[in-house]
Design an enzyme around this catalytic site. Structure first.
Site, PDB file in Angstrom:
ATOM      1  N   CYS A 193       0.850  -1.184   0.000  1.00 25.88           N
ATOM      2  CA  CYS A 193       0.000   0.000   0.000  1.00 25.88           C
ATOM      3  C   CYS A 193       0.899   1.252   0.000  1.00 25.88           C
ATOM      4  CB  CYS A 193      -0.947  -0.077   1.197  1.00 25.88           C
ATOM      5  SG  CYS A 193      -2.038   1.317   1.479  1.00 25.88           S
TER       6      CYS A 193
ATOM      7  N   ASP B 150      -8.442  -2.585  -8.160  1.00 25.82           N
ATOM      8  CA  ASP B 150      -7.805  -1.590  -7.299  1.00 25.82           C
ATOM      9  C   ASP B 150      -7.927  -0.237  -7.971  1.00 25.82           C
ATOM     10  OD1 ASP B 150      -6.116   0.006  -5.721  1.00 25.82           O
ATOM     11  OD2 ASP B 150      -4.719  -1.631  -5.352  1.00 25.82           O
TER      12      ASP B 150
ATOM     13  N   HIS C 117      -7.553  -4.344  -3.604  1.00 23.11           N
ATOM     14  CA  HIS C 117      -6.450  -3.674  -2.915  1.00 23.11           C
ATOM     15  C   HIS C 117      -6.273  -4.270  -1.519  1.00 23.11           C
ATOM     16  CE1 HIS C 117      -3.674  -0.405  -1.971  1.00 23.11           C
ATOM     17  NE2 HIS C 117      -4.279  -0.314  -0.794  1.00 23.11           N
TER      18      HIS C 117
END
Length: 224
Positions: A114, A161, A192
């Site tokens: 991330c 995502d 994600h």
């Protein structure tokens, strides 16, 4: 179990983080692990343990300096307020610390998720000592100077995502490939944060297992 560690940063300050040592004796390859937007939490510490179990010295810099959160709004604020140039200096400090450590074989890679995936790609362009780069679903903004990337990259992205999009990842891969730089890109049928086993809403066990196995093999190939 991780222990607290401090290491110098180029501007003369010091940074802290969590470090885990592999069980085997002798010199070992090293990996810097970069947190998600939640901070250096128990999930990231569990990944340190997994890296150490795979034979790596693993260090996660505490880029939020003691702060963690479980609230997405607060996490977004912490990520937005992060001094990213200084965070990259702290990451560089962690890389240099591991490279010179007596337990290290001198080779250091980076893996991030991330926010940490974005910072891993940024570090690929700003930390020349890196020998391998493994970003999970993160794209740095603004984009760094990818022409400075030396280390091979293994990137993991998710098909669903909207933040770190497959299209953005493919654009980076094409830019690097045009200059003969190496980026192996895998797109998983997932959301994600699919590798985060503390988030049942998005965790994809099959994709997470495959991505982790690929990552460990890649790191061993380039750091061993």
């Amino acid at each position: 179990m991780s222990e607290k560690v401090s290491f110098p940063v180029k501007d003369g300050s010091s940074a802290t983080g969590a470090i885990v040592w592999p069980k085997q004796g002798g010199k070992a390859p090293a990996v810097v692990l970069i947190q998600e937007w939640w901070g250096l939490n128990d999930h990231i510490r569990s990944l340190l343990d997994r890296l150490a179990a795979a034979g790596f010295i693993a260090l996660a810099p505490d880029l939020y300096h003691g702060k963690t959160t479980k609230d997405a709004t607060e996490a977004n604020r912490l990520m937005t307020e992060l001094d990213k140039p200084h965070a990259l200096e702290e990451i560089a400090g962690a890389v240099r610390f591991l490279s010179a450590h007596e337990r290290s074989n001198g080779k250091v890679g980076i893996i991030g998720f991330c926010l940490g995936g974005a910072l891993s790609l940024a570090a690929a362009a700003t930390v020349p000592e890196l020998a391998a780069v493994v970003p999970f679903y993160g794209v740095p903004s603004p984009a760094p100077d990818y022409s400075r990337v030396k280390a091979p990259i293994l990137a993991h992205f998710a098909s669903r995502d909207e933040w770190a999009t497959p299209a953005a990842a493919e654009a980076i891969r094409k830019e690097l490939a045009a200059r003969g730089q190496s980026m192996d890109l895998h797109i998983y049928d997932a959301d994600h944060a699919f590798a985060n086993d503390t988030r049942p809403d998005v965790y994809n066990p099959d994709a997470a297992k495959l991505a982790w196995e690929r990552s460990i093999a890649f790191l061993k190939q380039h750091l061993g």
